[in-house]
Design a protein around this motif. Structure first.
Motif, mmCIF file in Angstrom:
data_model
loop_
_atom_site.group_PDB
_atom_site.id
_atom_site.type_symbol
_atom_site.label_atom_id
_atom_site.label_comp_id
_atom_site.label_asym_id
_atom_site.label_seq_id
_atom_site.Cartn_x
_atom_site.Cartn_y
_atom_site.Cartn_z
ATOM 1 N N PHE A 7 0.918 -1.172 0.018
ATOM 2 C CA PHE A 7 -0.076 0.119 -0.051
ATOM 3 C C PHE A 7 0.755 1.307 0.063
ATOM 4 C CE2 PHE A 7 0.772 -0.531 4.545
ATOM 5 C CZ PHE A 7 0.453 0.629 5.155
ATOM 6 N N THR A 8 0.273 2.426 -0.351
ATOM 7 C CA THR A 8 1.069 3.509 -0.615
ATOM 8 C C THR A 8 0.232 4.749 0.383
ATOM 9 O OG1 THR A 8 1.708 2.919 -2.718
ATOM 10 C CG2 THR A 8 1.946 5.434 -2.177
ATOM 11 N N ILE A 9 1.311 5.328 0.930
ATOM 12 C CA ILE A 9 0.906 6.564 1.900
ATOM 13 C C ILE A 9 1.173 7.823 1.123
ATOM 14 C CG2 ILE A 9 1.112 7.959 3.860
ATOM 15 C CD1 ILE A 9 2.056 5.270 5.237
ATOM 16 N N GLN A 10 0.109 8.619 0.667
ATOM 17 C CA GLN A 10 0.722 9.653 -0.186
ATOM 18 C C GLN A 10 0.917 10.925 0.492
ATOM 19 O OE1 GLN A 10 0.323 9.661 -3.653
ATOM 20 N NE2 GLN A 10 -0.520 7.612 -3.407
ATOM 21 N N GLY A 11 1.980 11.567 0.313
ATOM 22 C CA GLY A 11 2.600 12.636 1.013
ATOM 23 C C GLY A 11 3.874 11.976 1.824
ATOM 24 N N TRP A 12 4.234 12.673 2.923
ATOM 25 C CA TRP A 12 5.393 12.303 3.855
ATOM 26 C C TRP A 12 4.943 12.286 5.290
ATOM 27 C CZ3 TRP A 12 7.387 16.234 6.590
ATOM 28 C CH2 TRP A 12 7.248 17.365 6.564
ATOM 29 N N LEU A 13 5.671 11.591 6.014
ATOM 30 C CA LEU A 13 5.465 11.615 7.626
ATOM 31 C C LEU A 13 6.492 12.424 8.090
ATOM 32 C CD1 LEU A 13 4.883 7.832 7.830
ATOM 33 C CD2 LEU A 13 3.251 9.502 7.581
ATOM 34 N N PRO A 14 6.025 13.026 9.412
ATOM 35 C CA PRO A 14 6.797 13.696 10.317
ATOM 36 C C PRO A 14 8.248 12.866 10.432
ATOM 37 C CG PRO A 14 4.629 13.555 11.280
ATOM 38 C CD PRO A 14 4.559 12.760 10.210
ATOM 39 N N GLY A 15 9.321 13.565 10.431
ATOM 40 C CA GLY A 15 10.459 12.889 11.021
ATOM 41 C C GLY A 15 10.826 13.047 12.218
ATOM 42 N N TYR A 16 12.014 12.422 12.844
ATOM 43 C CA TYR A 16 12.543 12.633 14.122
ATOM 44 C C TYR A 16 12.535 14.136 14.661
ATOM 45 C CZ TYR A 16 15.412 11.418 18.241
ATOM 46 O OH TYR A 16 15.779 11.277 19.511
ATOM 47 N N ASN A 17 12.979 14.995 13.770
ATOM 48 C CA ASN A 17 13.017 16.321 14.136
ATOM 49 C C ASN A 17 11.637 16.879 14.619
ATOM 50 O OD1 ASN A 17 16.092 16.047 13.863
ATOM 51 N ND2 ASN A 17 15.790 17.170 11.964
ATOM 52 N N GLU A 18 10.883 16.571 13.868
ATOM 53 C CA GLU A 18 9.494 16.941 13.931
ATOM 54 C C GLU A 18 8.911 16.466 15.441
ATOM 55 O OE1 GLU A 18 9.953 17.583 9.806
ATOM 56 O OE2 GLU A 18 10.155 15.881 10.923
ATOM 57 N N TYR A 19 9.139 15.189 15.812
ATOM 58 C CA TYR A 19 8.682 14.731 17.054
ATOM 59 C C TYR A 19 9.462 15.349 17.939
ATOM 60 C CZ TYR A 19 5.850 11.275 14.910
ATOM 61 O OH TYR A 19 4.950 10.557 13.962
ATOM 62 N N LEU A 20 10.709 15.738 18.131
ATOM 63 C CA LEU A 20 11.475 16.070 19.109
ATOM 64 C C LEU A 20 11.109 17.730 19.373
ATOM 65 C CD1 LEU A 20 15.356 15.394 18.166
ATOM 66 C CD2 LEU A 20 13.735 14.479 20.344
ATOM 67 N N LYS A 21 10.721 18.212 18.247
ATOM 68 C CA LYS A 21 10.160 19.770 18.506
ATOM 69 C C LYS A 21 8.813 19.941 18.945
ATOM 70 C CE LYS A 21 10.708 22.682 14.864
ATOM 71 N NZ LYS A 21 10.648 23.517 13.610
ATOM 72 N N LEU A 42 -3.447 8.318 9.692
ATOM 73 C CA LEU A 42 -3.202 8.414 8.452
ATOM 74 C C LEU A 42 -2.756 7.239 7.939
ATOM 75 C CD1 LEU A 42 -2.958 10.448 5.993
ATOM 76 C CD2 LEU A 42 -0.375 10.789 6.664
ATOM 77 N N VAL A 43 -1.652 6.304 8.584
ATOM 78 C CA VAL A 43 -1.252 5.187 8.250
ATOM 79 C C VAL A 43 -2.431 4.108 8.226
ATOM 80 C CG1 VAL A 43 0.518 3.210 8.593
ATOM 81 C CG2 VAL A 43 0.965 5.792 9.005
ATOM 82 N N ALA A 44 -3.090 4.161 9.197
ATOM 83 C CA ALA A 44 -4.075 3.236 9.292
ATOM 84 C C ALA A 44 -5.164 3.494 8.082
ATOM 85 C CB ALA A 44 -5.126 3.305 10.397
ATOM 86 N N ASN A 76 16.233 10.844 10.083
ATOM 87 C CA ASN A 76 15.155 11.495 10.425
ATOM 88 C C ASN A 76 13.888 11.145 9.699
ATOM 89 O OD1 ASN A 76 13.756 13.727 11.472
ATOM 90 N ND2 ASN A 76 14.260 15.043 10.139
ATOM 91 N N ILE A 77 14.138 10.807 8.407
ATOM 92 C CA ILE A 77 12.945 10.239 7.451
ATOM 93 C C ILE A 77 12.612 9.007 8.146
ATOM 94 C CG2 ILE A 77 12.448 9.228 5.200
ATOM 95 C CD1 ILE A 77 14.617 11.298 4.161
ATOM 96 N N GLU A 83 5.823 4.871 13.949
ATOM 97 C CA GLU A 83 4.391 4.937 13.904
ATOM 98 C C GLU A 83 3.603 4.147 12.922
ATOM 99 O OE1 GLU A 83 6.600 7.584 14.248
ATOM 100 O OE2 GLU A 83 5.838 7.794 16.436
ATOM 101 N N ILE A 84 4.422 3.805 11.713
ATOM 102 C CA ILE A 84 3.855 2.901 10.634
ATOM 103 C C ILE A 84 3.592 1.408 11.417
ATOM 104 C CG2 ILE A 84 4.545 1.415 8.616
ATOM 105 C CD1 ILE A 84 5.880 3.930 7.637
ATOM 106 N N LEU A 85 4.642 0.864 12.156
ATOM 107 C CA LEU A 85 4.495 -0.416 12.961
ATOM 108 C C LEU A 85 3.163 -0.456 13.776
ATOM 109 C CD1 LEU A 85 8.045 -1.662 12.805
ATOM 110 C CD2 LEU A 85 6.356 -2.169 11.143
ATOM 111 N N ASP A 86 3.435 0.777 14.607
ATOM 112 C CA ASP A 86 2.215 0.815 15.687
ATOM 113 C C ASP A 86 0.862 1.033 14.909
ATOM 114 O OD1 ASP A 86 4.451 0.761 17.677
ATOM 115 O OD2 ASP A 86 4.255 2.980 18.127
ATOM 116 N N ALA A 87 0.667 1.570 14.027
ATOM 117 C CA ALA A 87 -0.497 1.810 13.122
ATOM 118 C C ALA A 87 -0.940 0.236 12.772
ATOM 119 C CB ALA A 87 -0.602 2.818 12.158
ATOM 120 N N LEU A 88 0.118 -0.444 12.167
ATOM 121 C CA LEU A 88 -0.385 -1.688 11.682
ATOM 122 C C LEU A 88 -0.845 -2.639 12.603
ATOM 123 C CD1 LEU A 88 2.269 -1.855 8.763
ATOM 124 C CD2 LEU A 88 -0.231 -1.271 8.457
ATOM 125 N N ARG A 89 -0.320 -2.661 13.712
ATOM 126 C CA ARG A 89 -0.620 -3.270 14.845
ATOM 127 C C ARG A 89 -1.711 -2.919 15.551
ATOM 128 N NH1 ARG A 89 0.087 -2.015 19.865
ATOM 129 N NH2 ARG A 89 1.696 -0.523 19.515
#
Length: 130
Positions: A7-21, A42-44, A76-77, A83-89
Motif C-alpha cells: 500500500f502507499t501513503i501519499q505525501g510524507w510523514l513527520p520525521g524525528y526532528n518534528e517529534y523532538l520539536k 493516516l497510516v491506518a 530523520n526520515i 508510527e507505521i508499525l504501531d498503526a499496523l499493529r
C-alpha cells in the motif's frame, strides 16, 4: 511462495526532528501525542484503503520513502517506521511489532518533488506466530 501486500501513503510523514520539536514545545507531551496519533491514523487510513489484511506470519517490511526534496537526513526520515508499525499493529494487520512478527525492515529513499509518498510492502515469511 510468500504472500505480499502493498500500500502507499501519499505525501510524507513527520520525521524525528518534528517529534523532538513537538516534545520540546509548551505542552510538549500533548503535542507529541497528538502528532503520533494523527500520523498513526493516516497510516491506518491508507492501509485500509489498500485493503491490507492481517498477517498471521512474520513479515519483512520494505519501505520506499519518496521525499519531496533531499533536505531531510535519512535517519530523520526513517524515524516514521515507529508510527507505521504501531498503526499496523493497532488495526490488526500485525499481531505485534516485535522481532517475532517483524523479522526485518528494509529502507530505500528517493526524491520526487511532484509525488512524495511512502510505498510499503509486507512480505510474509516463516511459520505462523502464535
Amino acid at each position: 511462495m510468500p504472500h505480499v501486500q502493498t500500500f502507499t501513503i501519499q505525501g510524507w510523514l513527520p520525521g524525528y526532528n518534528e517529534y523532538l520539536k513537538a516534545k520540546g514545545a509548551v505542552r510538549g507531551h500533548e503535542r507529541y501525542n497528538d502528532l503520533r496519533k494523527s500520523t498513526m491514523e493516516l497510516v491506518a487510513l491508507y492501509a485500509r484503503q489498500g485493503r491490507v489484511v492481517p498477517c498471521p506470519y512474520p513479515v519483512v517490511v520494505s519501505i520506499a520513502w519518496v521525499e519531496p526534496n533531499a533536505k531531510r537526513d535519512l535517519d530523520n526520515i526513517q524515524a516514521g517506521v515507529k508510527e507505521i508499525l504501531d498503526a499496523l499493529r493497532a488495526i490488526g494487520v500485525l499481531r505485534n511489532d516485535g522481532q517475532r512478527d517483524v523479522q526485518g525492515i528494509v529502507h530505500t529513499v528517493a526524491v520526487n518533488r511532484k509525488a512524495p509518498a511512502i510505498h510499503l510492502t509486507l512480505t510474509q515469511c516463516g511459520e505462523p506466530t502464535s
